[in-house]
Design a protein around this motif. Structure first.
Motif, PDB file in Angstrom:
ATOM      1  N   UNK A 148       3.488  67.356 -12.503  1.00  0.00           N
ATOM      2  CA  UNK A 148       4.904  67.597 -12.783  1.00  0.00           C
ATOM      3  C   UNK A 148       5.068  68.371 -14.094  1.00  0.00           C
ATOM      4  N   UNK A 149       4.306  67.997 -15.116  1.00  0.00           N
ATOM      5  CA  UNK A 149       4.402  68.670 -16.409  1.00  0.00           C
ATOM      6  C   UNK A 149       3.970  70.130 -16.310  1.00  0.00           C
ATOM      7  N   UNK A 150       2.990  70.414 -15.479  1.00  0.00           N
ATOM      8  CA  UNK A 150       2.544  71.797 -15.320  1.00  0.00           C
ATOM      9  C   UNK A 150       3.619  72.657 -14.658  1.00  0.00           C
ATOM     10  N   UNK A 151       4.368  72.077 -13.739  1.00  0.00           N
ATOM     11  CA  UNK A 151       5.464  72.824 -13.118  1.00  0.00           C
ATOM     12  C   UNK A 151       6.550  73.132 -14.143  1.00  0.00           C
ATOM     13  N   UNK A 152       6.848  72.159 -15.000  1.00  0.00           N
ATOM     14  CA  UNK A 152       7.846  72.401 -16.046  1.00  0.00           C
ATOM     15  C   UNK A 152       7.331  73.367 -17.105  1.00  0.00           C
ATOM     16  N   UNK A 153       6.047  73.252 -17.435  1.00  0.00           N
ATOM     17  CA  UNK A 153       5.458  74.090 -18.469  1.00  0.00           C
ATOM     18  C   UNK A 153       5.496  75.560 -18.056  1.00  0.00           C
ATOM     19  N   UNK A 154       5.418  75.820 -16.761  1.00  0.00           N
ATOM     20  CA  UNK A 154       5.459  77.197 -16.288  1.00  0.00           C
ATOM     21  C   UNK A 154       6.766  77.876 -16.707  1.00  0.00           C
ATOM     22  N   UNK A 155       7.869  77.123 -16.685  1.00  0.00           N
ATOM     23  CA  UNK A 155       9.145  77.717 -17.059  1.00  0.00           C
ATOM     24  C   UNK A 155       9.316  77.796 -18.576  1.00  0.00           C
ATOM     25  N   UNK A 156       8.454  77.132 -19.321  1.00  0.00           N
ATOM     26  CA  UNK A 156       8.483  77.232 -20.779  1.00  0.00           C
ATOM     27  C   UNK A 156       7.649  78.411 -21.265  1.00  0.00           C
ATOM     28  N   UNK A 157       6.936  79.044 -20.369  1.00  0.00           N
ATOM     29  CA  UNK A 157       6.150  80.230 -20.719  1.00  0.00           C
ATOM     30  C   UNK A 157       6.853  81.471 -20.185  1.00  0.00           C
ATOM     31  N   UNK A 158       6.639  82.609 -20.795  1.00  0.00           N
ATOM     32  CA  UNK A 158       7.304  83.830 -20.318  1.00  0.00           C
ATOM     33  C   UNK A 158       6.666  84.364 -19.033  1.00  0.00           C
ATOM     34  N   UNK A 159       6.878  83.653 -17.940  1.00  0.00           N
ATOM     35  CA  UNK A 159       6.402  84.107 -16.635  1.00  0.00           C
ATOM     36  C   UNK A 159       7.573  84.610 -15.813  1.00  0.00           C
ATOM     37  N   UNK A 160       8.665  83.895 -15.850  1.00  0.00           N
ATOM     38  CA  UNK A 160       9.834  84.287 -15.064  1.00  0.00           C
ATOM     39  C   UNK A 160      10.806  85.124 -15.880  1.00  0.00           C
ATOM     40  N   UNK A 161      10.480  85.375 -17.123  1.00  0.00           N
ATOM     41  CA  UNK A 161      11.316  86.221 -17.969  1.00  0.00           C
ATOM     42  C   UNK A 161      10.403  86.924 -18.968  1.00  0.00           C
ATOM     43  N   UNK A 162      10.784  88.119 -19.431  1.00  0.00           N
ATOM     44  CA  UNK A 162       9.940  88.826 -20.399  1.00  0.00           C
ATOM     45  C   UNK A 162      10.022  88.184 -21.787  1.00  0.00           C
ATOM     46  N   UNK A 163       9.012  88.398 -22.569  1.00  0.00           N
ATOM     47  CA  UNK A 163       8.946  87.841 -23.923  1.00  0.00           C
ATOM     48  C   UNK A 163      10.055  88.393 -24.812  1.00  0.00           C
ATOM     49  N   UNK A 164      10.570  89.551 -24.492  1.00  0.00           N
ATOM     50  CA  UNK A 164      11.635  90.138 -25.317  1.00  0.00           C
ATOM     51  C   UNK A 164      12.937  89.346 -25.244  1.00  0.00           C
ATOM     52  N   UNK A 165      13.117  88.506 -24.232  1.00  0.00           N
ATOM     53  CA  UNK A 165      14.325  87.686 -24.123  1.00  0.00           C
ATOM     54  C   UNK A 165      14.276  86.438 -25.007  1.00  0.00           C
ATOM     55  N   UNK A 166      13.096  86.137 -25.554  1.00  0.00           N
ATOM     56  CA  UNK A 166      12.949  84.963 -26.409  1.00  0.00           C
ATOM     57  C   UNK A 166      13.481  85.293 -27.798  1.00  0.00           C
ATOM     58  N   UNK A 167      14.320  84.423 -28.376  1.00  0.00           N
ATOM     59  CA  UNK A 167      14.825  84.678 -29.730  1.00  0.00           C
ATOM     60  C   UNK A 167      13.685  84.756 -30.748  1.00  0.00           C
ATOM     61  N   UNK A 168      13.884  85.558 -31.776  1.00  0.00           N
ATOM     62  CA  UNK A 168      12.849  85.773 -32.793  1.00  0.00           C
ATOM     63  C   UNK A 168      12.402  84.469 -33.455  1.00  0.00           C
ATOM     64  N   UNK A 169      13.307  83.509 -33.614  1.00  0.00           N
ATOM     65  CA  UNK A 169      12.955  82.232 -34.257  1.00  0.00           C
ATOM     66  C   UNK A 169      11.893  81.470 -33.482  1.00  0.00           C
ATOM     67  N   UNK A 170      11.885  81.619 -32.155  1.00  0.00           N
ATOM     68  CA  UNK A 170      10.980  80.852 -31.317  1.00  0.00           C
ATOM     69  C   UNK A 170       9.820  81.683 -30.768  1.00  0.00           C
ATOM     70  N   UNK A 171       9.787  82.961 -31.067  1.00  0.00           N
ATOM     71  CA  UNK A 171       8.774  83.844 -30.489  1.00  0.00           C
ATOM     72  C   UNK A 171       7.361  83.428 -30.872  1.00  0.00           C
ATOM     73  N   UNK A 172       7.148  82.916 -32.056  1.00  0.00           N
ATOM     74  CA  UNK A 172       5.810  82.485 -32.479  1.00  0.00           C
ATOM     75  C   UNK A 172       5.303  81.351 -31.611  1.00  0.00           C
ATOM     76  N   UNK A 173       6.191  80.445 -31.230  1.00  0.00           N
ATOM     77  CA  UNK A 173       5.789  79.325 -30.377  1.00  0.00           C
ATOM     78  C   UNK A 173       5.419  79.806 -28.977  1.00  0.00           C
ATOM     79  N   UNK A 174       6.145  80.798 -28.488  1.00  0.00           N
ATOM     80  CA  UNK A 174       5.835  81.351 -27.180  1.00  0.00           C
ATOM     81  C   UNK A 174       4.529  82.120 -27.201  1.00  0.00           C
ATOM     82  N   UNK A 175       4.260  82.800 -28.291  1.00  0.00           N
ATOM     83  CA  UNK A 175       2.996  83.525 -28.406  1.00  0.00           C
ATOM     84  C   UNK A 175       1.825  82.557 -28.488  1.00  0.00           C
ATOM     85  N   UNK A 176       2.001  81.446 -29.164  1.00  0.00           N
ATOM     86  CA  UNK A 176       0.944  80.430 -29.215  1.00  0.00           C
ATOM     87  C   UNK A 176       0.743  79.834 -27.827  1.00  0.00           C
ATOM     88  N   UNK A 177       1.841  79.596 -27.125  1.00  0.00           N
ATOM     89  CA  UNK A 177       1.776  79.049 -25.765  1.00  0.00           C
ATOM     90  C   UNK A 177       1.072  80.022 -24.848  1.00  0.00           C
TER      91      UNK A 177
END
Length: 171
Positions: free
Chosen positions: A142-171
């Motif tokens: 279940x967590x892996x299904x949710x984690x997929x939507x927390x990663x930039x798979x269904x949306x490009x990384x450019x849509x992530x706000x600059x404040x959180x971009x570092x966390x997405x890059x680490x992810x």
């Protein structure tokens, strides 16, 4: 392929999420290709001790051979999926889509190796926990299904706000 079609329809047509000029199907297929490799490695490795408990109790052999063999099998599946992806990539290039590969594509073998090693590591850690807490394997799925939507798979990384971009890059 079917999952990519569904994602392209739901997120590309209905939700109208921009893929920044990349054809929707190709965008979602590339993200799902990497994600499914990591997810299948992690989930299969995390079930290693539960699935093979009888074998581990009867015969002595290095315990890491099972997760490594699962990863090698998943690597072959990944290569087959990569060939299918390349077929669609060249199809979209031949139809006139403007797709410019990034210089980071040269690091693809290292990224795949990193995903494989990381999924083995986390999978073994979770596998040791599932021997005591059996329901953890259901929670992981279940967590892996949710984690997929927390990663930039269904949306490009450019849509992530600059404040959180570092966390997405680490992810």
């Amino acid at each position: 392929i079917i999952t990519s079609i569904v994602f392209a329809f739901v997120f590309g047509q209905i939700a109208n999420i921009s893929t920044e000029g990349i054809p929707d199907f190709l965008f979602y297929m590339s993200g799902l290709l990497a994600w499914q490799f990591f997810q299948s490695n992690l989930i299969e490795t995390s079930n290693t001790f539960l699935v093979n408990k009888d074998l581990f109790g009867k015969v002595y052999f290095p315990r890491l051979t099972v997760p490594i063999s699962l990863t090698i099998i998943n690597m072959f599946k990944f290569l087959i999926q990569m060939m299918i992806f390349l077929f669609f990539y060249f199809y979209f290039l031949s139809t006139g889509s403007v797709i410019t590969p990034s210089k980071y594509l040269l690091f693809l073998p290292l990224i795949v190796l990193h995903m494989a090693i990381m999924s083995i590591g986390f999978g073994i850690l979770i596998s040791s926990l599932t021997t005591k807490y059996r329901d953890l394997s259901f929670l992981l799925t279940f967590a892996m299904q949710l984690w997929m939507y927390a990663t930039p798979i269904v949306y490009p990384l450019s849509l992530v706000p600059e404040n959180f971009k570092i966390f997405y890059l680490i992810n």
